[in-house]
Scaffold this motif. Structure first.
Motif, short mmCIF file in Angstrom:
data_model
loop_
_atom_site.label_atom_id
_atom_site.label_comp_id
_atom_site.label_asym_id
_atom_site.label_seq_id
_atom_site.Cartn_x
_atom_site.Cartn_y
_atom_site.Cartn_z
N TRP A 180 0.83 -1.22 0.00
CA TRP A 180 0.00 0.00 0.00
C TRP A 180 0.86 1.26 0.00
CZ3 TRP A 180 -5.23 0.97 -0.23
CH2 TRP A 180 -5.64 2.25 0.12
N PHE A 181 1.74 1.34 1.00
CA PHE A 181 2.55 2.56 1.11
C PHE A 181 3.66 2.58 0.07
CE2 PHE A 181 0.70 2.14 5.40
CZ PHE A 181 0.07 3.37 5.48
N GLY A 182 4.14 1.40 -0.33
CA GLY A 182 5.14 1.34 -1.40
C GLY A 182 4.56 1.79 -2.72
N GLY A 183 3.28 1.39 -2.97
CA GLY A 183 2.60 1.83 -4.20
C GLY A 183 2.48 3.34 -4.26
N ILE A 184 2.17 3.95 -3.11
CA ILE A 184 2.08 5.42 -3.04
C ILE A 184 3.43 6.04 -3.37
CG2 ILE A 184 1.71 7.38 -1.48
CD1 ILE A 184 -0.34 5.62 0.02
N ARG A 185 4.52 5.45 -2.83
CA ARG A 185 5.86 6.02 -3.08
C ARG A 185 6.27 5.83 -4.55
NH1 ARG A 185 8.98 7.83 0.53
NH2 ARG A 185 10.92 7.10 -0.41
N ILE A 186 5.86 4.70 -5.16
CA ILE A 186 6.15 4.50 -6.59
C ILE A 186 5.39 5.51 -7.42
CG2 ILE A 186 5.83 2.90 -8.53
CD1 ILE A 186 6.35 0.59 -6.54
N ASP A 187 4.13 5.73 -7.03
CA ASP A 187 3.30 6.69 -7.76
C ASP A 187 3.87 8.11 -7.68
OD1 ASP A 187 0.89 7.17 -9.28
OD2 ASP A 187 0.10 8.22 -7.51
N ASN A 188 4.53 8.41 -6.55
CA ASN A 188 5.16 9.72 -6.38
C ASN A 188 6.54 9.79 -6.99
OD1 ASN A 188 2.93 10.65 -4.96
ND2 ASN A 188 3.77 10.09 -2.96
N GLY A 189 7.02 8.67 -7.51
CA GLY A 189 8.34 8.63 -8.13
C GLY A 189 9.48 8.51 -7.14
#
Length: 575
Positions: free
Chosen positions: A256-265
Motif C-alpha cells: 500500500w505505502f510502497g505503491g504510493i511512493r512508486i506513484d510519487n516517483g
C-alpha cells in the motif's frame, strides 16, 4: 544446557565448517532479492533482454551456491549432533556404571533409561537446530533490516511496528509453553516406569489377575502425558497463524505505502519487490527463533536431568593409593560392622564380627529381613559400612580398588540374572577368556550339563532376554557355573539353591566341596539341609549375630537356630 556443550570439543572443526556454510548460505539468500530488483528495474523496465539473461544466470549461480552450502551445513551439522549424542550417551552410561547401588536407588532405573535415551535425543535435536538456525536467524534478521533500509529507508517504519508485535507474540507463547515442556519429561519418566513394570512383571500381573489394573495405570500415565502434550501443542499452534497474520498485514502495508511512493516517483517497482522479500526474510528469521523457543525449553529440562546424572558423585570410589593384600588367599573378616540403609530408622546390621577362612564353608542363616543379603553385599563393596571394617585378605575393602577386590570374588546373586546370548556366553561372563573345556567343567559342577545337553544347540543355544526360555532352577545353575568358571578366591552364594530340588541341591553341594577346597565359601540359605554340613554357621536375627558354630553346637547353644531347624526338620532328622 550450556554446560553440556563441553562435549562438543572433539567437533570444533566441523562446527566451524557449519558456521561458514551457514554464513555463505545466508549471504546468498540476502543477495538474491537485490539481483531480482536489478532485473526488474534495469532489465524489464528498460527492455534489456541481454541484461536479464546475464543477471538471471548469475542468480541461478548464487542460488545453486546457497543450496550447496545449505546441503553441506545440514550434513555436517547432523554428523556433529549424532556424534555428540553418541559421546554423551557413552559418558552417561560410563558414569552410571560407577554408581553404587545407593545412586541407582536414588535416581531409579526407569529414569536413568529415559535420561540416556529420550533426554539426550532432545538435546541432540536442538543442537542441530542451533548449529543452523541460531546462527542463520540473527544474520538473516540483521542483514534483512540493513538491505531493506538500503532499498527504501522510508518504508522501514512498517517493520518498526511489525517486528516488536511479532517478537512479543513469540515471547508470550514461549513463556506459556516452557513449564509444560518440563512437566512432560517427568511424565515420560512415569510412563516409562509403568511400562517397564508392566512388561517385566507380566507373570505376576497375570497370576493375580491384575491385567485390568495395570491397563488402568498405563492409561492414566499415558493420558497425563498426552493431555500435557496436547496443551503444549495447542499453545504452540497459535505461533504459525499469528506469524502468518502479522506477515500478511505487513505485506499489505508495504504494498500500500510502497505503491504510493512508486506513484510519487520516490521508489522503483524492483526495489518494492526486493523490500517485500527482505521483510519476509526478517519475519521468517523471527519464526526460526520462535522454533528455537519451542525446542529449547524441553531440551533445557532434559539437559538439567542429564547434568544431574553427570554431577552425581558415586559414594563408593577407589582409594588414592590402593593397598595390596598379603598372601591370605580369600580370608574374609568382619570387625564390629554396622550398616544403615539411607533413610532407614533401624540399622540393617549391628556389631557383626566373624572370620571366614579358605577351605571352609561359612553358612549364613536367619529369618526374612535379618540382614543376610546385606551382609554379603558388603564383601564385594556394593555398599560401604557405616561403622567397623570388612577385610579381605587382611586389607580393608575400602583400601582396595573395586576391580581388584571383585576379581577375587565369584558372586551368585539371590535373583539369577542371565543375558541375551548363548549358554556359553553367559557362563563366560565370569571369565571372558575361558576355554570350552573350562565352560563345560563349570557347567558339570553346577549340575547344568544335563539340561544344556538336552537343548537343541547345546552350549550354543540362545538365551532369551532375562532368561525367560529356561526355568528358575536352570537359571540358578547357569549363574553358579558363571561364578565357578572364574575360579575365584571367594565364592558367595546368596540363596542360590532355593529353586533347586533337594536331590540336585545335595549333588551340587557335594561337587562344590571338591571344587572349592582352597577357596573361601559363603552360603546364604533358608534351608537347614543346605547349611547343616557347613564348617561354621552364622545365625542372624534383626541384623545381629545371635549364634555362631557348627550345626551340632548351635542346636545346643542357639534358641533361634533350634527354632529354624525344628520348623523344617522332624525330630528324627534332627536327632
Amino acid at each position: 544446557m550450556i554446560r553440556l556443550f563441553r562435549f562438543l570439543k572433539p567437533f570444533t572443526l566441523p562446527v566451524v565448517l557449519v558456521l561458514v556454510f551457514v554464513f555463505l548460505q545466508t549471504m546468498s539468500e540476502l543477495y538474491l532479492p537485490t539481483l531480482m530488483a536489478d532485473i526488474v528495474d534495469k532489465g524489464i523496465v528498460q527492455a534489456d533482454t541481454t541484461y536479464i539473461w546475464q543477471i538471471g544466470a548469475y542468480m541461478l549461480l548464487v542460488a545453486a551456491g546457497g543450496a550447496l552450502c545449505s546441503i553441506l551445513a545440514a550434513y555436517v551439522s547432523s554428523r556433529v549432533a549424532t556424534g555428540y549424542g553418541k559421546n554423551l550417551r557413552h559418558q552417561v552410561f560410563e558414569h552410571a556404571e560407577h554408581f553404587s547401588l545407593q545412586e541407582f536407588d536414588k535416581i531409579g532405573t526407569a529414569s536413568l533409561i529415559t535420561r540416556a535415551t529420550n533426554d539426550i535425543t532432545q538435546v541432540q535435536q536442538v543442537l542441530i537446530m542451533m548449529l543452523r538456525l541460531m546462527v542463520m536467524a540473527p544474520m538473516m534478521c540483521i542483514g534483512g533490516i540493513v538491505m531493506a533500509i538500503s532499498k527504501d529507508a522510508q518504508l522501514t517504519w512498517v517493520l518498526a511496528v511489525v517486528v516488536p508485535v511479532l517478537a512479543l507474540a513469540i515471547i508470550v507463547i514461549a513463556m506459556k509453553g516452557m513449564p509444560l515442556f518440563k512437566s512432560m519429561q517427568k511424565m515420560l519418566d512415569k510412563l516409562n516406569l509403568v511400562l517397564r513394570e508392566g512388561l517385566t512383571g507380566i507373570r505376576v500381573i497375570r497370576s493375580f489377575n491384575r491385567v485390568d489394573h495395570e491397563k488402568q495405570r498405563f492409561h492414566e500415565a499415558n493420558s497425563d502425558l498426552t493431555d500435557v502434550a496436547i496443551r503444549v501443542n495447542r499453545i504452540m499452534a497459535f505461533m504459525m497463524p499469528v506469524m502468518m497474520l502479522v506477515m500478511n498485514f505487513a505485506t499489505i502495508a508495504i504494498i500500500w505505502f510502497g505503491g504510493i511512493r512508486i506513484d510519487n516517483g520516490d521508489m522503483q517497482v524492483g526495489n518494492l519487490m526486493a523490500f517485500i522479500q527482505y521483510a519476509m526474510q526478517i519475519m521468517f528469521s523471527l519464526l526460526m527463533l520462535s522454533m528455537m523457543f519451542v525446542m529449547i525449553p524441553r531440551a533445557s529440562a532434559s539437559a538439567v536431568r542429564i547434568n544431574e546424572v553427570l554431577d552425581m558423585k558415586p559414594d563408593i570410589t577407589d582409594p588414592t593409593q590402593a593397598k595390596h593384600p598379603s598372601v591370605l588367599h580369600g580370608t574374609v573378616e568382619f570387625r564390629n560392622v554396622t550398616f544403615n540403609y539411607p533413610g532407614a530408622e533401624q540399622a540393617a546390621l549391628s556389631d557383626v564380627s566373624f572370620t571366614a577362612k579358605p577351605g571352609q564353608v561359612t553358612a549364613i542363616i536367619g529369618g526374612t529381613g535379618s540382614g543376610k543379603s546385606t551382609l554379603i553385599s558388603l564383601i564385594p563393596r556394593f555398599y560401604d559400612t557405616n561403622g567397623g571394617q570388612v577385610l579381605v585378605n587382611g586389607v580393608d575393602v575400602r583400601d582396595q580398588t573395586q576391580q581388584a577386590l571383585r576379581a577375587r570374588v565369584g558372586f551368585v546373586p539371590q535373583k539369577a540374572m542371565l543375558f541375551t546370548g548363548t549358554v556359553a556366553d553367559n557362563i563366560r561372563f565370569g571369565k571372558e577368556e575361558a576355554t570350552d573345556a573350562e565352560v563345560e567343567h563349570a557347567a558339570h559342577i553346577a549340575q547344568a550339563s544335563g539340561f544344556i545337553g538336552d537343548m537343541k544347540d547345546g552350549y550354543q543355544s540362545l538365551i532369551s532376554q532375562g532368561g525367560t526360555n529356561v526355568s528358575g532352577g536352570q537359571k540358578q545353575r547357569l549363574s553358579i557355573a558363571r561364578a565357578l568358571v572364574r575360579r575365584p578366591e571367594i565364592y558367595i552364594f546368596d540363596d542360590s539353591f532355593s529353586a533347586l530340588d533337594f536331590k540336585t541341591d545335595a549333588k551340587l553341594r557335594a561337587a562344590l566341596k571338591n571344587e572349592t577346597t582352597e577357596a573361601t565359601v559363603l552360603i546364604v540359605a533358608q534351608r537347614v539341609s543346605t547349611v547343616m554340613d557347613a564348617d561354621q554357621i552364622i545365625v542372624l536375627e534383626e541384623g545381629r549375630i545371635v549364634g555362631i558354630g557348627t550345626h551340632r553346637e548351635l542346636l545346643d547353644t542357639s534358641d533361634v537356630y533350634r527354632e529354624i531347624v525344628s520348623s523344617q526338620l522332624s525330630e528324627e532328622e534332627i536327632a
